[in-house]
Design an enzyme around this catalytic site. Structure first.
Site, PDB file in Angstrom:
ATOM      1  N   LYS A   1      17.558  34.375  40.105  1.00 44.77           N
ATOM      2  CA  LYS A   1      18.819  34.401  40.150  1.00 44.77           C
ATOM      3  C   LYS A   1      19.614  33.911  41.233  1.00 44.77           C
ATOM      4  O   LYS A   1      20.642  32.992  41.119  1.00 44.77           O
ATOM      5  CB  LYS A   1      19.427  35.781  40.282  1.00 44.77           C
ATOM      6  CG  LYS A   1      19.024  36.684  38.626  1.00 44.77           C
ATOM      7  CD  LYS A   1      19.106  38.054  38.810  1.00 44.77           C
ATOM      8  CE  LYS A   1      18.690  38.791  37.414  1.00 44.77           C
ATOM      9  NZ  LYS A   1      18.696  40.273  37.563  1.00 44.77           N
TER      10      LYS A   1
ATOM     11  N   GLN B   1      19.541  45.047  41.492  1.00 43.89           N
ATOM     12  CA  GLN B   1      18.452  44.818  40.612  1.00 43.89           C
ATOM     13  C   GLN B   1      17.679  46.087  40.231  1.00 43.89           C
ATOM     14  O   GLN B   1      17.615  47.054  41.166  1.00 43.89           O
ATOM     15  CB  GLN B   1      17.446  43.783  41.337  1.00 43.89           C
ATOM     16  CG  GLN B   1      16.310  43.347  40.441  1.00 43.89           C
ATOM     17  CD  GLN B   1      16.592  42.530  39.453  1.00 43.89           C
ATOM     18  OE1 GLN B   1      17.799  41.776  39.170  1.00 43.89           O
ATOM     19  NE2 GLN B   1      15.979  42.533  38.217  1.00 43.89           N
TER      20      GLN B   1
ATOM     21  N   ASP C   1      26.707  42.365  35.603  1.00 38.00           N
ATOM     22  CA  ASP C   1      25.482  42.884  34.794  1.00 38.00           C
ATOM     23  C   ASP C   1      26.139  43.280  33.385  1.00 38.00           C
ATOM     24  O   ASP C   1      25.314  43.486  32.292  1.00 38.00           O
ATOM     25  CB  ASP C   1      24.575  43.796  35.598  1.00 38.00           C
ATOM     26  CG  ASP C   1      23.421  43.259  36.085  1.00 38.00           C
ATOM     27  OD1 ASP C   1      22.926  42.250  35.572  1.00 38.00           O
ATOM     28  OD2 ASP C   1      23.100  43.759  36.937  1.00 38.00           O
TER      29      ASP C   1
HETATM   30  N1  GUN Z   1      16.104  44.603  35.588  1.00 33.47           N
HETATM   31  C1  GUN Z   1      15.675  43.802  34.430  1.00 33.47           C
HETATM   32  N2  GUN Z   1      16.678  43.213  34.027  1.00 33.47           N
HETATM   33  C2  GUN Z   1      17.790  43.362  34.788  1.00 33.47           C
HETATM   34  C3  GUN Z   1      19.050  42.802  34.713  1.00 33.47           C
HETATM   35  O1  GUN Z   1      19.460  42.024  33.777  1.00 33.47           O
HETATM   36  N3  GUN Z   1      20.143  43.261  35.767  1.00 33.47           N
HETATM   37  C4  GUN Z   1      19.523  44.007  36.615  1.00 33.47           C
HETATM   38  N4  GUN Z   1      20.545  44.451  37.559  1.00 33.47           N
HETATM   39  N5  GUN Z   1      18.252  44.524  36.942  1.00 33.47           N
HETATM   40  C5  GUN Z   1      17.525  44.218  35.752  1.00 33.47           C
END
Ligand code: GUN
Length: 281
Positions: free
Chosen positions: A52, A96, A119
């Protein structure tokens, strides 16, 4: 043989579109900043978080990185989120998941300002999606819509079957397909006679969480099959929830793993960060 839906190429196109928009904003004196929080050092989460941050750098989005120790208390994390909610320079906040067990995931998701919820996990974001109001949409399902549209798959009037009902994929996926005028059926672990239902799907979206579970016996000839799963098999190779070799023989189009849905999630996160500017105005 099915057409391959190339998520890697499409995600690059979307990231390049974001890069152009970010450059336009920069000319207007507007910069975009994403705060990325990771609590603990789960190796898979570290890989995702790094990807990311790399995508942000590629596009020209500033990223603030918070790598917090496993012992961080819920109160400490909430205090950081509140500080970032207040910070004008921060457009997006991402925690996350999963967070360590002593922290309540729902409380954390609810604490992020819906205006910065890139998100799309906040109840207000999900509610807005449900009733067709502006808001952030969860990145993986939003990416699947982009994959379908950009490969010219007609959605309107089609029967879409979603396998899985998670808050992050299955439920928002169903809402998005409904918004695109599909007829939607959601199936899950308690669904009876699941094959009878999946075999009716024009578009089958599989987020079941079991490696290679869906073979051709679940699929109607000519269906479009989207595989959300990602696993490592016995040989340490990546595979999805769909038995690709079996299903590609009868589907009209299919996403591979890797290189299908996976790269779209980050591309849509970047798009949400770019769109946050408009949502925050
Ligand atoms: N953990 C697995 N996929 C995601 C996601 O798309 N966003 C976040 N914040 N955590 C995750």
């Amino acid at each position: 043989m099915a057409e391959l839906i190339d998520g890697k190429t499409i995600s690059t196109i979307i990231k390049d579109e974001c890069k152009e928009k970010v450059a336009e904003y920069k000319k207007q004196g507007i910069s975009i900043c994403l705060a990325v929080i990771q609590v603990g050092n789960d190796p898979a989460s570290s890989v995702y978080v790094n990807n990311k941050k790399k995508a942000c750098a590629y596009i020209g989005i500033d990223s603030l990185s918070y790598e917090l120790p496993e012992e961080t208390t819920q109160e400490e994390l909430l205090a950081l989120i509140e500080e970032l909610n207040q910070k004008k320079e921060v457009n997006g906040i991402l925690v996350q998941l999963p967070v360590p067990k002593h922290i309540d995931e729902k409380t954390i998701i609810n604490a992020i300002s819906p205006k910065k919820d890139v998100d799309g996990f906040h109840p207000q974001s999900v509610g807005s999606l449900c009733i067709g109001q502006p808001g952030f949409v969860s990145c993986t399902p939003a990416g699947i819509i982009e994959l379908l549209k950009r490969t010219n798959v007609d959605i309107s009037g089609k029967h879409c079957v979603v396998i899985g009902r998670s808050n992050i994929v299955g439920k928002p996926m169903a809402l998005l397909m409904l918004r695109e005028n599909a007829t939607v059926t959601v199936t899950h672990s308690k669904t009876k006679n699941i094959k009878e239902i999946t075999k009716q799907a024009d578009i089958l979206i599989v987020a079941i969480g079991k490696p290679k579970y869906i073979d051709s016996s679940y699929v109607k000839e000519g269906a479009v099959v989207i595989d959300v799963g990602i696993h490592r098999n016995e040989d340490n190779k990546l595979c999805g929830d769909v038995d690709f070799e079996s299903v590609e023989k009868i589907a009209s189009a299919i996403t591979p793993v890797p290189g299908g849905v996976g790269p779209m999630t980050i591309a849509m996160l970047m798009k949400n960060c770019v769109d946050s500017v408009l949502l925050q105005q």
